[in-house]
Design a protein around this motif. Structure first.
Motif, PDB file in Angstrom:
ATOM      1  N   UNK A  80     -80.048 -56.842  98.477  1.00 45.48           N
ATOM      2  CA  UNK A  80     -81.039 -56.173  99.553  1.00 45.48           C
ATOM      3  C   UNK A  80     -81.615 -54.719  98.794  1.00 45.48           C
ATOM      4  N   UNK A  81     -80.983 -54.263  97.902  1.00 42.96           N
ATOM      5  CA  UNK A  81     -81.499 -53.189  97.316  1.00 42.96           C
ATOM      6  C   UNK A  81     -82.663 -54.007  96.388  1.00 42.96           C
ATOM      7  N   UNK A  82     -82.243 -54.922  95.816  1.00 41.15           N
ATOM      8  CA  UNK A  82     -83.346 -55.549  94.507  1.00 41.15           C
ATOM      9  C   UNK A  82     -84.744 -55.580  95.390  1.00 41.15           C
ATOM     10  N   UNK A  83     -84.377 -56.029  96.706  1.00 44.70           N
ATOM     11  CA  UNK A  83     -85.661 -56.326  97.448  1.00 44.70           C
ATOM     12  C   UNK A  83     -86.557 -54.843  97.871  1.00 44.70           C
ATOM     13  N   UNK A  84     -85.788 -54.118  98.274  1.00 49.45           N
ATOM     14  CA  UNK A  84     -86.580 -53.074  99.009  1.00 49.45           C
ATOM     15  C   UNK A  84     -86.689 -51.796  98.124  1.00 49.45           C
ATOM     16  N   UNK A  85     -85.729 -51.757  97.097  1.00 52.96           N
ATOM     17  CA  UNK A  85     -86.002 -50.620  96.247  1.00 52.96           C
ATOM     18  C   UNK A  85     -85.245 -50.833  95.136  1.00 52.96           C
ATOM     19  N   UNK A  86     -85.652 -51.438  94.048  1.00 60.23           N
ATOM     20  CA  UNK A  86     -84.887 -52.070  92.742  1.00 60.23           C
ATOM     21  C   UNK A  86     -84.405 -50.738  91.922  1.00 60.23           C
ATOM     22  N   UNK A  87     -85.152 -49.520  92.076  1.00 57.87           N
ATOM     23  CA  UNK A  87     -84.566 -48.359  91.130  1.00 57.87           C
ATOM     24  C   UNK A  87     -83.505 -47.794  91.926  1.00 57.87           C
ATOM     25  N   UNK A  88     -83.179 -48.011  92.988  1.00 52.96           N
ATOM     26  CA  UNK A  88     -82.258 -47.188  93.929  1.00 52.96           C
ATOM     27  C   UNK A  88     -80.741 -47.279  93.305  1.00 52.96           C
ATOM     28  N   UNK A  89     -80.174 -46.134  93.145  1.00 51.99           N
ATOM     29  CA  UNK A  89     -78.683 -46.480  92.585  1.00 51.99           C
ATOM     30  C   UNK A  89     -77.759 -46.445  93.876  1.00 51.99           C
ATOM     31  N   UNK A  90     -76.980 -47.444  93.730  1.00 48.93           N
ATOM     32  CA  UNK A  90     -75.977 -47.518  94.953  1.00 48.93           C
ATOM     33  C   UNK A  90     -74.553 -47.067  94.687  1.00 48.93           C
ATOM     34  N   UNK A  91     -74.411 -46.134  93.538  1.00 49.00           N
ATOM     35  CA  UNK A  91     -73.299 -45.565  93.364  1.00 49.00           C
ATOM     36  C   UNK A  91     -72.145 -46.459  93.158  1.00 49.00           C
ATOM     37  N   UNK A  92     -71.024 -46.432  93.964  1.00 46.37           N
ATOM     38  CA  UNK A  92     -69.925 -47.269  93.655  1.00 46.37           C
ATOM     39  C   UNK A  92     -70.165 -48.772  93.820  1.00 46.37           C
ATOM     40  N   UNK A  93     -71.295 -49.375  94.676  1.00 47.03           N
ATOM     41  CA  UNK A  93     -71.545 -50.544  94.743  1.00 47.03           C
ATOM     42  C   UNK A  93     -72.159 -51.448  93.476  1.00 47.03           C
TER      43      UNK A  93
END
Length: 96
Positions: A80-93
């Motif tokens: 989901x992150x790759x679609x909405x905000x590819x630069x977002x860091x998901x931390x532990x995920x």
């Protein structure tokens, strides 16, 4: 266009015959816990025939039949992150 419509929307379509509502609801909760108000909506859609698909902004991010099962929470968040905000860091995920 209101604020909610401008934000990404996730749709989880699950099979009622297979009793996958709880799995779909759990995945929705995981996404809402991670992305919070960055999502405009997470919608659960009942279906039949073994369906379990997840779309984000109408982009297919997971299909149980094609993916060979279900994603774990970390994988789903990454997709989901790759679609909405590819630069977002998901931390532990994002860590292996």
């Amino acid at each position: 266009m209101n604020d909610r419509q401008a934000k990404p929307a996730v749709t989880i379509t699950y099979c009622t015959q297979c009793h996958w509502l709880l799995r779909a609801a759990w995945m929705a909760q995981e996404l809402l816990s991670t992305f919070g108000t960055d999502l405009g909506a997470v919608t659960l859609v009942p279906g039949t025939g073994g369906i379990f698909t997840i779309t984000c902004n109408e982009t297919l991010v997971w299909d149980r039949k094609r993916g060979g099962g279900f994603p774990d929470a970390a994988k789903l968040k990454q997709l989901v992150r790759d679609v909405i905000d590819p630069e977002r860091d998901l931390g532990h995920a994002d860590r292996r």
